[in-house]
Design a protein around this motif. Structure first.
Motif, PDB file in Angstrom:
ATOM      1  N   THR A 262       0.752  -1.269  -0.037  1.00 18.71           N
ATOM      2  CA  THR A 262      -0.061   0.035  -0.099  1.00 18.71           C
ATOM      3  C   THR A 262       0.681   1.195  -0.091  1.00 18.71           C
ATOM      4  O   THR A 262       0.384   2.501  -0.444  1.00 18.71           O
ATOM      5  CB  THR A 262      -0.982   0.104   1.007  1.00 18.71           C
ATOM      6  OG1 THR A 262      -0.172  -0.029   2.413  1.00 18.71           O
ATOM      7  CG2 THR A 262      -1.829  -1.168   1.376  1.00 18.71           C
ATOM      8  N   ASP A 263       2.154   1.017   0.175  1.00 22.25           N
ATOM      9  CA  ASP A 263       2.960   2.207   0.490  1.00 22.25           C
ATOM     10  C   ASP A 263       4.238   1.871   0.314  1.00 22.25           C
ATOM     11  O   ASP A 263       4.970   0.925   1.077  1.00 22.25           O
ATOM     12  CB  ASP A 263       2.807   3.255   1.571  1.00 22.25           C
ATOM     13  CG  ASP A 263       3.474   4.303   1.536  1.00 22.25           C
ATOM     14  OD1 ASP A 263       3.857   4.879   0.467  1.00 22.25           O
ATOM     15  OD2 ASP A 263       3.697   5.217   2.874  1.00 22.25           O
ATOM     16  N   VAL A 264       5.129   2.769  -0.237  1.00 20.45           N
ATOM     17  CA  VAL A 264       6.632   2.283  -0.234  1.00 20.45           C
ATOM     18  C   VAL A 264       7.380   3.592   0.292  1.00 20.45           C
ATOM     19  O   VAL A 264       7.599   4.538  -0.549  1.00 20.45           O
ATOM     20  CB  VAL A 264       7.357   1.890  -1.801  1.00 20.45           C
ATOM     21  CG1 VAL A 264       8.743   1.545  -1.926  1.00 20.45           C
ATOM     22  CG2 VAL A 264       6.374   0.752  -2.379  1.00 20.45           C
ATOM     23  N   ALA A 265       7.865   3.300   1.573  1.00 21.24           N
ATOM     24  CA  ALA A 265       8.792   4.612   2.039  1.00 21.24           C
ATOM     25  C   ALA A 265      10.114   4.530   1.915  1.00 21.24           C
ATOM     26  O   ALA A 265      10.545   3.411   1.216  1.00 21.24           O
ATOM     27  CB  ALA A 265       8.366   4.599   3.493  1.00 21.24           C
ATOM     28  N   LYS A 266      10.896   5.487   2.342  1.00 23.22           N
ATOM     29  CA  LYS A 266      12.314   5.283   2.115  1.00 23.22           C
ATOM     30  C   LYS A 266      12.909   4.113   2.918  1.00 23.22           C
ATOM     31  O   LYS A 266      13.943   3.610   2.586  1.00 23.22           O
ATOM     32  CB  LYS A 266      13.081   6.650   2.634  1.00 23.22           C
ATOM     33  CG  LYS A 266      12.801   7.905   1.753  1.00 23.22           C
ATOM     34  CD  LYS A 266      13.413   9.203   2.301  1.00 23.22           C
ATOM     35  CE  LYS A 266      13.386  10.235   1.115  1.00 23.22           C
ATOM     36  NZ  LYS A 266      14.090  11.319   1.569  1.00 23.22           N
ATOM     37  N   ASP A 267      12.373   3.669   3.972  1.00 24.03           N
ATOM     38  CA  ASP A 267      13.043   2.661   4.839  1.00 24.03           C
ATOM     39  C   ASP A 267      12.071   1.407   5.274  1.00 24.03           C
ATOM     40  O   ASP A 267      12.211   0.797   6.109  1.00 24.03           O
ATOM     41  CB  ASP A 267      13.265   3.402   6.152  1.00 24.03           C
ATOM     42  CG  ASP A 267      12.045   4.182   6.990  1.00 24.03           C
ATOM     43  OD1 ASP A 267      10.954   4.213   6.319  1.00 24.03           O
ATOM     44  OD2 ASP A 267      12.500   4.544   8.197  1.00 24.03           O
ATOM     45  N   ALA A 268      10.988   1.473   4.432  1.00 27.45           N
ATOM     46  CA  ALA A 268       9.833   0.312   4.779  1.00 27.45           C
ATOM     47  C   ALA A 268       9.018   0.189   3.660  1.00 27.45           C
ATOM     48  O   ALA A 268       8.815   0.901   2.855  1.00 27.45           O
ATOM     49  CB  ALA A 268       9.223   0.924   6.219  1.00 27.45           C
ATOM     50  N   LEU A 269       8.405  -0.993   3.700  1.00 27.29           N
ATOM     51  CA  LEU A 269       7.298  -1.355   2.954  1.00 27.29           C
ATOM     52  C   LEU A 269       6.025  -1.528   3.683  1.00 27.29           C
ATOM     53  O   LEU A 269       6.152  -2.234   4.776  1.00 27.29           O
ATOM     54  CB  LEU A 269       7.583  -2.730   2.020  1.00 27.29           C
ATOM     55  CG  LEU A 269       8.580  -2.622   1.185  1.00 27.29           C
ATOM     56  CD1 LEU A 269       8.847  -4.221   0.625  1.00 27.29           C
ATOM     57  CD2 LEU A 269       8.280  -1.728  -0.150  1.00 27.29           C
ATOM     58  N   TYR A 270       4.970  -1.057   3.384  1.00 31.89           N
ATOM     59  CA  TYR A 270       3.496  -1.150   4.104  1.00 31.89           C
ATOM     60  C   TYR A 270       2.741  -1.886   3.148  1.00 31.89           C
ATOM     61  O   TYR A 270       2.305  -1.805   1.932  1.00 31.89           O
ATOM     62  CB  TYR A 270       2.957   0.208   4.161  1.00 31.89           C
ATOM     63  CG  TYR A 270       3.729   1.031   5.261  1.00 31.89           C
ATOM     64  CD1 TYR A 270       3.508   1.006   6.444  1.00 31.89           C
ATOM     65  CD2 TYR A 270       4.789   1.610   4.762  1.00 31.89           C
ATOM     66  CE1 TYR A 270       4.032   1.808   7.509  1.00 31.89           C
ATOM     67  CE2 TYR A 270       5.393   2.679   5.613  1.00 31.89           C
ATOM     68  CZ  TYR A 270       5.184   2.722   6.899  1.00 31.89           C
ATOM     69  OH  TYR A 270       5.853   3.558   7.854  1.00 31.89           O
ATOM     70  N   VAL A 271       2.390  -3.100   3.762  1.00 33.70           N
ATOM     71  CA  VAL A 271       1.408  -4.137   3.203  1.00 33.70           C
ATOM     72  C   VAL A 271       0.193  -4.456   3.994  1.00 33.70           C
ATOM     73  O   VAL A 271       0.087  -4.480   5.163  1.00 33.70           O
ATOM     74  CB  VAL A 271       2.148  -5.376   3.466  1.00 33.70           C
ATOM     75  CG1 VAL A 271       1.501  -6.845   2.479  1.00 33.70           C
ATOM     76  CG2 VAL A 271       3.530  -5.228   2.658  1.00 33.70           C
ATOM     77  N   GLN A 272      -0.880  -4.573   3.239  1.00 32.37           N
ATOM     78  CA  GLN A 272      -2.297  -4.610   3.839  1.00 32.37           C
ATOM     79  C   GLN A 272      -2.379  -6.273   4.194  1.00 32.37           C
ATOM     80  O   GLN A 272      -1.962  -7.161   3.300  1.00 32.37           O
ATOM     81  CB  GLN A 272      -3.333  -4.376   2.641  1.00 32.37           C
ATOM     82  CG  GLN A 272      -4.738  -4.666   3.133  1.00 32.37           C
ATOM     83  CD  GLN A 272      -5.016  -3.843   4.387  1.00 32.37           C
ATOM     84  OE1 GLN A 272      -4.978  -2.555   4.414  1.00 32.37           O
ATOM     85  NE2 GLN A 272      -5.670  -4.494   5.396  1.00 32.37           N
ATOM     86  N   THR A 273      -3.056  -6.559   5.322  1.00 31.13           N
ATOM     87  CA  THR A 273      -3.094  -7.727   5.762  1.00 31.13           C
ATOM     88  C   THR A 273      -4.689  -8.223   5.922  1.00 31.13           C
ATOM     89  O   THR A 273      -5.334  -7.298   5.190  1.00 31.13           O
ATOM     90  CB  THR A 273      -2.420  -8.238   7.057  1.00 31.13           C
ATOM     91  OG1 THR A 273      -3.267  -7.498   8.186  1.00 31.13           O
ATOM     92  CG2 THR A 273      -0.888  -7.722   6.971  1.00 31.13           C
ATOM     93  N   GLY A 274      -5.048  -9.102   6.288  1.00 30.79           N
ATOM     94  CA  GLY A 274      -6.376  -9.315   6.544  1.00 30.79           C
ATOM     95  C   GLY A 274      -6.919  -8.407   7.754  1.00 30.79           C
ATOM     96  O   GLY A 274      -8.114  -8.182   7.431  1.00 30.79           O
TER      97      GLY A 274
END
Length: 310
Positions: A262-274
């Motif tokens: 859902t988002d690609v930051a400089k230091d992290a990936l954000y992932v939608q879960t259940g």
């Protein structure tokens, strides 16, 4: 006391070393046979074997300790007690009743919870706040014997299966020495387990680490920590295996399908879960070294329209 020690992995070594340091006479170390390991399939000795030989202790590696010839061989040592720490084989009644002081087991959980294999990893995976070690006098059941001593350990917020393994190994070693001292001076108390409160856990296999993004972010964060360092939690990114070594539960939720970035930051990936968002901090792409997400993203392009697990 004259001791036969039974154990196999690194977790067992601390107890063996503590018994020796406490002045006990370890007359025999019983461990699993050497096994082939790595690409070259070279035979590798169990950690307990290496530790025992370093102390000049005789080592016995039966394929099946319950075989009559193995049982009779153990009997020749006339041990006062048999100490068992993650040995990996079930002991028959003949061995359990052999030493005058019985067979004493160091189990890495607060019995009767987490009987069976991999209690350390399961405690982290299940989000437990407290774990610990129990010493017990073994019977013919699986971790069902009378309890002697317990010691609790509070899990850290970022506790992993590996870090808890190390902590409980040290606690178990000290608790075993205290337990044998109590047995020797006649002050040991044996408390039957409340079997109605028992929980059982099984072995963890490599495939268990494949992430089901339909689970909640909280569940997956615990899974990632519990399977660190082995077998690790992993998913797929553009057809390649992506191990996830560290993550946090992030605020928010989206309508995206589970597994969607859902988002690609400089230091992290954000992932939608259940249920909820998982912030991925440290990863390892197939064929690459383990690294922070920030380092990974400097050399690998990831879009917020991609989906993990496919």
């Amino acid at each position: 006391m004259k001791i036969i020690f039974m154990g196999t992995p690194d977790f067992s070594v601390g107890t063996l070393e503590a018994l020796i340091a406490a002045g006990h006479e370890v007359v025999l170390a019983v461990t699993q046979p050497d096994k082939p390991k790595g690409r070259g399939k070279a035979m590798q000795a169990p950690p307990v074997k290496e530790a025992a030989l370093a102390h000049g202790i005789e080592v016995f590696q039966p394929r099946r300790v319950r075989e009559p010839e193995s049982v009779e061989y153990l009997r020749t040592f006339r041990a006062d007690v048999i100490v068992v720490v993650a040995f990996g084989q079930i002991l028959p009644k003949e061995i359990l009743e052999m030493p005058p002081c019985g067979c004493i087991n160091v189990h890495a959980s607060l019995l009767p919870k987490y009987r069976g294999a991999a209690p350390i990893q399961w405690a982290v995976i299940n989000g437990e706040r407290v774990s610990g070690v129990t010493t017990m006098r073994m019977d013919e059941g699986l971790d069902t014997g009378d309890m002697i001593m317990k010691e609790e350990v509070v899990l850290a917020p970022k506790e992993t299966g590996g870090s808890l393994f190390d902590r409980l190994s040290r606690v178990g070693a000290e608790l075993c020495v205290k337990t044998l001292a109590a047995i020797e001076d006649g002050t040991a108390e044996y408390t039957p387990q409340d079997h109605s409160q028992a929980t059982k856990v099984g072995l963890i296999h490599k495939k268990f680490g494949f992430i089901d993004w339909n689970k909640s972010a909280e569940e997956l964060e615990c899974l990632i920590r519990g399977l660190n360092p082995w077998p690790s939690a992993y998913t797929k990114l553009n057809g390649k295996t992506l191990k996830i070594w560290d993550a946090d539960v992030a605020e928010g939720n989206t309508k995206a399908a589970p597994g969607s970035i859902t988002d690609v930051a400089k230091d992290a990936l954000y992932v939608q879960t259940g249920d909820g968002i998982l912030r991925i901090n440290e990863i390892q792409l197939e064929g690459k070294k383990r690294m922070s997400c920030s380092a990974f993203l400097r050399g690998y392009s990831v879009k917020d329209t991609e989906k993990l697990g496919e």
